[in-house]
Structure formats: C-alpha cells, structure tokens
Design an enzyme around this catalytic site. Structure first.
Site, PDB file in Angstrom:
ATOM      1  N   ASN A   9      -0.858   3.689 -13.803  1.00 18.36           N
ATOM      2  CA  ASN A   9      -1.475   4.040 -12.682  1.00 18.36           C
ATOM      3  C   ASN A   9      -3.003   4.144 -12.910  1.00 18.36           C
ATOM      4  OD1 ASN A   9      -2.522   4.890  -9.957  1.00 18.36           O
ATOM      5  ND2 ASN A   9      -0.503   5.827  -9.575  1.00 18.36           N
ATOM      6  N   THR A  10      -4.109   4.526 -12.150  1.00 15.83           N
ATOM      7  CA  THR A  10      -5.365   4.640 -12.546  1.00 15.83           C
ATOM      8  C   THR A  10      -5.593   6.057 -13.186  1.00 15.83           C
ATOM      9  OG1 THR A  10      -5.787   5.869 -10.506  1.00 15.83           O
ATOM     10  CG2 THR A  10      -6.232   3.400 -10.397  1.00 15.83           C
ATOM     11  N   ILE A  60      -9.704   6.421  -2.293  1.00 16.87           N
ATOM     12  CA  ILE A  60      -9.071   6.147  -0.873  1.00 16.87           C
ATOM     13  C   ILE A  60      -8.464   7.277  -0.168  1.00 16.87           C
ATOM     14  CG2 ILE A  60      -7.946   4.245   0.640  1.00 16.87           C
ATOM     15  CD1 ILE A  60     -10.245   3.358  -1.383  1.00 16.87           C
ATOM     16  N   GLY A  61      -7.738   7.834  -0.800  1.00 13.57           N
ATOM     17  CA  GLY A  61      -6.874   9.043  -0.194  1.00 13.57           C
ATOM     18  C   GLY A  61      -5.474   8.341   0.436  1.00 13.57           C
ATOM     19  N   GLY A 111      -2.703  -2.798 -15.149  1.00 13.17           N
ATOM     20  CA  GLY A 111      -3.862  -2.203 -15.512  1.00 13.17           C
ATOM     21  C   GLY A 111      -4.807  -3.171 -16.221  1.00 13.17           C
ATOM     22  N   GLY A 112      -5.765  -3.722 -15.398  1.00 17.10           N
ATOM     23  CA  GLY A 112      -6.792  -4.718 -15.933  1.00 17.10           C
ATOM     24  C   GLY A 112      -6.365  -5.867 -16.072  1.00 17.10           C
ATOM     25  N   CYS A 125      -0.487   9.617  -8.209  1.00 15.93           N
ATOM     26  CA  CYS A 125      -1.997   9.438  -7.317  1.00 15.93           C
ATOM     27  C   CYS A 125      -3.001  10.417  -7.675  1.00 15.93           C
ATOM     28  CB  CYS A 125      -1.718   9.324  -5.806  1.00 15.93           C
ATOM     29  SG  CYS A 125      -3.278   8.923  -5.401  1.00 15.93           S
ATOM     30  N   LYS A 143       0.859  -1.361  -0.014  1.00 15.20           N
ATOM     31  CA  LYS A 143      -0.036  -0.197   0.035  1.00 15.20           C
ATOM     32  C   LYS A 143       0.868   1.186   0.036  1.00 15.20           C
ATOM     33  CE  LYS A 143      -3.748   2.485   0.628  1.00 15.20           C
ATOM     34  NZ  LYS A 143      -4.335   2.755  -0.638  1.00 15.20           N
ATOM     35  N   GLY A 148      -3.995  -6.274  -9.844  1.00 13.57           N
ATOM     36  CA  GLY A 148      -4.321  -5.184  -9.323  1.00 13.57           C
ATOM     37  C   GLY A 148      -6.036  -5.428  -8.700  1.00 13.57           C
TER      38      GLY A 148
END
Lengths: 259, 305
Positions: free
Chosen positions: B195-196, B74-75, B247-248, B133, B48, B269
C-alpha cells in the site's frame, strides 16, 4: 460524450501572449470537443513531474490550442515546448458549457473572466456568435494590464469591459466593481464565468442576488482527469462533493458550496 | 503475435489469464474505461476500496504531486458495498472482468460483515483486505502493522467466505514477513504488497500544508524500490504464499522486475492516472517479452539473483 483518447500531438506553434502566457497550437485530432471541455497534457519529460496537467481547450479549429500560464514546473515545461515537440493529450474530458446550459440563438450572456480563465470563455463567446446569439457582454479582470491575455480577440467578439486591480487598463478594481452594471446592461442574461475561485464565488453571489443563473468553469488539482483518482473535489451545496473532472468543469454555480 | 502462456496461479484456486491487474483506488470501479480498453483482457481489476456504508471522503486538497510520485488522501470515498454489488458488479460481469473486491473497515466485525455481503456474489472473484489505509482517522493501518491484529482480521474473513482472500500489506510494518506469515497462518490465499507510504507536502513560501488531511499516502515510481524489497523479503521467507506486487509499476520493465523478485502478479496503480491504458500497455509489453525470450510469466517469478 465520446470517451477520451490518449493521443500524441506535435506542437505546431508556441507564441507568447502578454508577459507570462503562451498559446500552444497542436497538430492532431482533439475529438468532438465543445467549449469548457479540457485535456490532460504532458510532454516527454518522464516521471518529474509525474502527472499530466489539465488545460481547457482554447479552440480546436483550425488547430487544437491551449492557453498556458506558468505557475509551476509542469506549466513551465509546457510553456517551453518547441514546434515539433510531442505532447501526450488525453481528450476530450469533462462537461462543456453546453452540458450545463443551453447555448443557442436566444442565449443572452454576461461573461466574466479572470486572467487565464479567459480560455474557455473566449471559445464559448465564439460558439455563441456561431449560433447567432446576441453579442455577449464580457467583463475581463486581471491584476495588471499584463494579466489580460487575448483581450484583443475577446474585444472582437464581445462588448468588452476591462478591469485591473492597479488601474493600468480599464476600470480600476476587480470584476465585481462593474458586475452589477453589466448585469443591468443585459437584463435576464445568464452569467458564464471562469477564473480564480474567490472571483467566481463573488461573481456567483452577485449573479444570484440579481436573480440570474451562473455557470462556472471550475478548476482543481487533479491526477487523472477522467474520474478515477477522485482528487478534484469541490464542496457541493447541501453536503458532499462534486468532482471537477466528471461533474464539471462547467456546473451551475448553485451546486457549489462557495467558501 | 504468438500467444505466450501468461496464466498465473495466485492461490485459493484462482488462476488469472495474465499477471497484470489494476490497483485499488486508481481504476475506479472498472467501468470508467469504456472506449479506452477492454477490462476482460486484464488479469483482474481491484475495485475502489469498499466500506459497509457509502463514504464521501476527505475535503480538498486531496492530492499533491511530489518528486516522481504523488500523495493522496482521498479518504476512501466509495459507493458502499451494497451499491457495488447491486450496480457495479452486474456491469462488470457483462464486461467479463475478473473482479477483486477491495474492502476496508475499522473493526474485525465490519470486515466480517463485508465478507458476508460479498460471499457468493456472482462476478466477484476474490477479496482484497485493505488493512493498511493511511488516510482515515480510524484507519486500517493499525491492523496492517500488527501481525496479531492482521491475523485476527484474516481469520474472521476466512471463517465467513470461500472467496480467495488477499491481504494488502502496509510498507510501514516493522516486519512485513511476520505480518504476511500471520495472514498465511490465518487462511489468507495471497498478500498484495505494498500500500502507500505516509508522507506530507508543505509550501516553502507560505508554510501551508498542502493536503487537508495533513498527511497522505505516497505512490508512484518513487516507491518502487521499497515495494521490490518487501515483495522480495516475503517471497524469500514464505515462497508458498502468492504475492501480488504493487508500487510504482508503470512499464513492462517495472512489472518484470516485480515478477523476478517473487510476485506472481502485479497491480498497475498511479500509472493509470498518467495514461489510462497503462495496464494494457504493460500487458502488451509482457506478452512481447515472453515471446521474444521464449518464456512464460510463471517462469519469471522469483528469478532475481
């Protein structure tokens, strides 16, 4: 607590309860489970919807079973599962009522349920009966009489008081209409509740005003159910957050910052 | 089953026993899977995201499901780097896990300090810099989309630690290759991508924006084509730079596709949310594939045509 396992279970039966609810029974081993614990359920429907759905166990004997209310696509697909269909089930998850308070012969309880929140409470009432505790007093509320699934079963194992907002069954109003009377009828009883968050907040407030402990079985959107997505937070009293999947679902209501 | 050769070299002297890792933010600290799977079997686990001080994260709602994916904000809730080193790393060492510490900061100085605290910690095998992020007010995203800023972060960390450095790329940079090149030029050993992607979700009936943070990072099968494209571009232009594909990735087919476009390893992920054994299942599938095809993980890398 035993670690969760992802198991495939076949739907044994799927029956309608009331207008908008289904009880689905599964063939398989749910693990060592107690009332208030839950599972993540998903059918063989690929990536849409992507995530499994959290469901309280309604019972594990004679078969693992859940109570489904259709609120979206995932619950619609679960509700449509036919006998023989396979579901993947991650179980057991979370903390039981028995992890939050003692469930024993001396436990005197007032149970407060809202709609589909009946599922873990019906089971905890059975657990209480099983250990020889005093017959619980249960207050069960819904918007209409159609929103009281499994009320007949609850009436067999508790002293059941029903409320409906439209007055179509029991006392007209919400559970809080009769809650003070219920607390008076069971001096010293602990309150066990599950239902919509505003209802649980009101129940906790009344219970605490009456000097009672209140255990709430929480609900929150979650992706994983086992403590890694960190999605299922509720505000903690005094700051920070609780995670419904791992700190709960069953928690002392004083731990929550109810809003 | 025969034991095919799955070992991969991801740069900086780090060889992974196999190319299947778990992605940061989807696998906790690697200690939540006791009884579910043996983390030592995996190529590695990315922690994390760790910050200098512990973080509580964002208020609810933090997640929203979307078509073939999900949004999260989530922050960066985490225990903080010191608690990670003190409490999590020793337990991960006991489990013989290969640990990639994912770190997050809002300034170059804080990235440097994170690297300093993790340097030399027995049981930490690499750093993954989260410069991308999308979910915090002063996030790393501004580092991740700017080659110069990203290079500066990488340089500061490079000057602080001998640990292998991976930089996690944002899909939102207009030129991923330029960012990756800046990382390489400033001492990164590998990049991980992607990343997202920022997105949002609204309730049509009520108008309510579902995430309390308003926007969140999109992950899951929906973003795989974007991830494949970026990994392919970076690998084609910078073949000497190891790329870790993310990614996916839910299935062994997804993982093989990612290796074929040039990733030397992959991170599973969001799939771990759906199935806690997803990473192990991908690994089992890859082993079977390599046996059946008489190939190795290394030979698959960059074979898309």
């Amino acid at each position: 607590m035993s670690p969760p396992r992802l198991v495939t279970m076949k739907v044994a039966s799927n029956r309608r309860v009331g207008d908008a609810y289904r009880v689905i029974e599964l063939d398989g081993d749910a693990g060592v489970v107690r009332s208030g614990q839950f599972a993540m359920l998903k059918g063989a429907w690929g990536v849409a919807p992507l995530l499994p759905r959290p469901m309280s166990w309604l019972a594990v004997e004679p078969r693992p079973s859940v109570l489904i209310k259709v609120v979206g696509e995932g619950t619609r697909l679960l509700a449509a599962a036919a006998p023989g269909d396979e579901l993947t089930v991650l179980t057991p998850l979370g903390r039981a009522f028995a992890d939050a308070t003692e469930i024993g012969p001396a436990t005197r309880s007032v149970i407060v349920a809202g709609g589909v929140g009946i599922a873990p409470l019906l089971w905890v009432a059975e657990e209480l009966g099983g250990v020889g505790a005093e017959r619980p007093l249960a207050v069960y509320g819904g918007r209409t009489r159609a929103d009281l699934p499994l009320a007949e079963r609850m009436a067999e194992i508790t002293e059941l008081w029903v409320t409906t907002e439209d007055g179509s069954a029991g006392t007209k109003g919400r559970v809080t209409e009769v809650l003070d009377a219920a607390l008076d009828a069971r001096p010293g009883a602990i309150v066990l509740t599950c239902g919509p968050t505003p209802m649980m907040a009101a129940v906790a407030q009344r219970a605490h005003a009456a000097g009672r402990r209140c255990i709430a079985a929480l609900e929150a959107p979650m992706a994983c159910g086992y403590g890694v997505c960190l999605g299922c937070v509720v505000p903690r009293a005094g700051g920070g957050f609780l995670y419904v999947c791992s700190d709960g679902p069953c928690v002392d209501a004083r731990e929550i910052e109810w809003r | 089953m025969a034991r095919p050769d799955l070992e991969v070299d991801v740069g900086g002297g780090l060889r992974l026993a196999n190319p299947v890792l778990t992605a940061s933010g989807t696998f906790g600290y690697g200690l939540e899977h006791d009884g579910i799977g043996d983390v030592a079997e995996l190529g590695g686990i990315c922690s994390k995201g760790l910050s200098l001080a512990p973080r509580e994260g964002n208020p609810p709602e933090r997640i929203a499901e979307t078509a073939a994916g999900m949004l999260n904000a989530i922050g960066l809730a985490n225990v903080g780097v010191d608690a990670f080193v003190r409490e999590k790393v020793p337990a991960l060492r006991e489990r013989r896990a290969t640990v990639i510490a994912n770190v997050f900061a809002t300034s170059v100085e804080d990235f440097r300090e994170l690297a300093r605290r993790l340097d030399g910690v027995e049981g930490v095998h690499a750093l993954e810099l989260n410069v991308s992020c999308p979910n915090v007010a002063h996030g790393g995203l501004e580092f991740g989309v700017d080659p110069k800023a990203c290079g500066a972060v990488t340089r500061a960390v490079r000057d602080t630690t001998r640990l292998p450095i991976w930089v996690k790329l944002s899909p939102e940079a207009s030129d991923s290759v330029a960012v990756a090149r800046a990382c390489l030029d400033n001492g990164a050993d590998a990049v991980s991508a992607i990343n997202t992607i920022r997105g949002m979700s609204v309730d049509a009936r009520t108008g309510r924006i579902r995430l309390a943070n308003r926007t969140g990072g999109l992950s899951g099968p929906a973003i795989k084509p974007i991830a494949l494209r970026i990994v392919w571009e970076v690998h084609r232009k910078l073949p000497e730079l190891p790329v870790i594909g993310i990614g996916g990735i839910s299935t062994v087919e997804d993982a093989i596709e990612m290796l074929r476009v040039g990733a030397r390893a992959v991170q599973v992920g969001t799939a771990s949310f759906v199935d806690p054994r997803a990473a192990w299942n991908v690994l089992d599938g890859l082993r079977a594939f390599c046996v059946a095809q008489r190939t190795t993980a290394r030979e698959l890398v960059g074979t898309a045509w």
